[in-house]
Every structure is written in C-alpha cells, then in structure tokens.
Design a protein around this motif. Structure first.
Motif, PDB file in Angstrom:
ATOM      1  N   LEU A 124     -57.583 -19.502  70.063  1.00  0.00           N
ATOM      2  CA  LEU A 124     -57.711 -18.510  68.899  1.00  0.00           C
ATOM      3  C   LEU A 124     -56.532 -17.338  70.549  1.00  0.00           C
ATOM      4  O   LEU A 124     -56.473 -17.477  71.561  1.00  0.00           O
ATOM      5  N   SER A 125     -55.239 -17.200  69.438  1.00  0.00           N
ATOM      6  CA  SER A 125     -54.342 -16.104  70.494  1.00  0.00           C
ATOM      7  C   SER A 125     -54.995 -14.605  71.255  1.00  0.00           C
ATOM      8  O   SER A 125     -55.653 -14.398  70.473  1.00  0.00           O
ATOM      9  N   ARG A 126     -54.274 -14.204  71.841  1.00  0.00           N
ATOM     10  CA  ARG A 126     -54.533 -12.763  72.225  1.00  0.00           C
ATOM     11  C   ARG A 126     -54.311 -11.895  71.225  1.00  0.00           C
ATOM     12  O   ARG A 126     -55.277 -10.841  71.596  1.00  0.00           O
ATOM     13  N   ALA A 127     -53.446 -12.114  70.580  1.00  0.00           N
ATOM     14  CA  ALA A 127     -53.116 -11.132  69.330  1.00  0.00           C
ATOM     15  C   ALA A 127     -54.105 -11.130  68.427  1.00  0.00           C
ATOM     16  O   ALA A 127     -54.703 -10.357  67.697  1.00  0.00           O
ATOM     17  N   LEU A 128     -54.883 -12.708  67.973  1.00  0.00           N
ATOM     18  CA  LEU A 128     -55.385 -12.012  67.248  1.00  0.00           C
ATOM     19  C   LEU A 128     -57.009 -11.181  67.383  1.00  0.00           C
ATOM     20  O   LEU A 128     -57.391 -11.708  66.838  1.00  0.00           O
ATOM     21  N   LEU A 129     -56.967 -11.874  68.997  1.00  0.00           N
ATOM     22  CA  LEU A 129     -58.636 -11.690  69.283  1.00  0.00           C
ATOM     23  C   LEU A 129     -58.155 -10.079  69.812  1.00  0.00           C
ATOM     24  O   LEU A 129     -58.817  -9.145  69.323  1.00  0.00           O
ATOM     25  N   LYS A 130     -56.790  -9.516  70.058  1.00  0.00           N
ATOM     26  CA  LYS A 130     -56.897  -8.486  69.748  1.00  0.00           C
ATOM     27  C   LYS A 130     -57.259  -7.893  68.431  1.00  0.00           C
ATOM     28  O   LYS A 130     -57.456  -6.677  68.348  1.00  0.00           O
ATOM     29  N   ASP A 131     -56.661  -8.332  67.749  1.00  0.00           N
ATOM     30  CA  ASP A 131     -56.985  -7.973  66.530  1.00  0.00           C
ATOM     31  C   ASP A 131     -58.186  -7.261  65.808  1.00  0.00           C
ATOM     32  O   ASP A 131     -58.928  -6.590  65.016  1.00  0.00           O
ATOM     33  N   TYR A 132     -58.603  -8.338  66.549  1.00  0.00           N
ATOM     34  CA  TYR A 132     -60.547  -8.336  65.764  1.00  0.00           C
ATOM     35  C   TYR A 132     -61.037  -7.793  66.670  1.00  0.00           C
ATOM     36  O   TYR A 132     -62.313  -7.206  66.266  1.00  0.00           O
ATOM     37  N   TYR A 133     -60.916  -7.609  68.002  1.00  0.00           N
ATOM     38  CA  TYR A 133     -61.153  -6.293  68.727  1.00  0.00           C
ATOM     39  C   TYR A 133     -61.254  -4.668  67.611  1.00  0.00           C
ATOM     40  O   TYR A 133     -62.008  -4.298  67.719  1.00  0.00           O
ATOM     41  N   ASN A 134     -59.680  -4.344  67.676  1.00  0.00           N
ATOM     42  CA  ASN A 134     -60.099  -3.583  67.076  1.00  0.00           C
ATOM     43  C   ASN A 134     -60.226  -3.289  66.033  1.00  0.00           C
ATOM     44  O   ASN A 134     -61.205  -1.791  65.776  1.00  0.00           O
TER      45      ASN A 134
END
Length: 172
Positions: free
Chosen positions: A85-95
């Motif tokens: 899982l990429s940082r971008a995907l997990l940042k999107d999930y966080y948001n």
C-alpha cells in the motif's frame, strides 16, 4: 485557551489533536522506512492497521464496510500478506477516515455518548475511548521507529498546543 463546554466538545478537541498528530507522524516517516519490517511487518502495514481499526471501531464496528482496496488479513499485524500500500493510498484513506469521523462528531450530542450504536454492545463513548487508546499506542510505536532510526522526534499536539498553520517542521 477555551476549555470544552461539553463532553462532546472535549471528544472533538482530543480527536482533532490525535488525528492531526497521526497525520504528521505518517508524513514524518522517511520513504526508506515505508517497506522496512518492524515486528515482521512492513511499516506501511502498521499504518494501515491503525487507520483500519480507527475506521472500523470509532463509530460502529457492526455497520462497517471495508475499503475497496482491502483484502483478507491486510489489517492484521499477525498475518503476513502479499502486496503493498503506497503512501498516497494511505494518505487518501486517512483523509476519508478523518472526514467520516468529523461528520459523525458534528452530529453527536452528550446524551448520545452513553448509548450503544445499532446492534453494538459498546457505548459510543467506549468505542471512542478505545480508539484513542489504540491510536496513542500505534502513534507511539511508529514515532519510536522514527526516533530510533533518525534521531528525529515527530511533532504531535499536546493539550494546549496550537494547530500549526502554513509551513512548519514535521519534527520538534
């Protein structure tokens, strides 16, 4: 500093501070650590585990819908999984999780805190407190990995800290 006028105001304040701190800790992770193993799991999986639990348990675990990218065992730190899982995907999930919780708290009143969500054996307050405990544990673990490896202390928000605006250092 104004102090909370109700229980839900205190919950909102502490949740906002904890979510800000979690986001900053995620941003503080060096790219070289993203796939690094800690307790036999890549750091990105620790992040996903933390976010997934927050998403599932903060509101009502019995009405939870998995994110579209979830696969069996992906959130379990005791099960090795294939993938990444990429940082971008997990940042999107966080948001998305942050937005979901923010909307939930906007509509919550003190008297509802001691009621159980639909079909759930725990009160809303119990679920919220349990997630704060869980978040604090994992934020601390992730901070420890960064501190031990980089000798940098990720910034978190204390009770009286102002929310940083504009450019700020990720670290104390």
């Amino acid at each position: 500093m104004n102090f909370a006028a109700s229980y839900i105001d205190a919950v909102k304040d502490q949740t906002n501070r904890t979510l800000w701190s979690l986001n900053n800790v995620i941003d503080s992770i060096p790219d070289a650590y993203w796939d690094k193993l800690y307790c036999d799991m890549p750091l990105w999986k620790h992040i996903y585990h933390t976010l997934h639990s927050l998403d599932m348990w903060y509101i009502n675990p019995l009405s939870y819908v998995e994110p579209e990218f979830h696969t069996e065992g992906l959130n379990d730190l005791d099960i090795a999984t294939n993938g990444y899982l990429s940082r971008a995907l997990l940042k999107d999930y966080y948001n998305k999780v942050k937005e979901k919780i923010t909307v939930y708290l906007q509509n919550l009143k003190d008297e509802k805190l001691l009621e159980c969500p639909d079909k759930c054996p725990y009160t809303r307050f119990h679920l919220i407190l349990a997630q704060h405990r869980h978040l604090d544990m994992h934020i601390g673990m992730i901070m420890g990995y960064i501190i031990a490896g980089e000798n940098l202390w990720p910034r978190i928000l204390g009770l009286q800290s102002e929310f940083p605006e504009g450019d700020y250092s990720l670290y104390f």
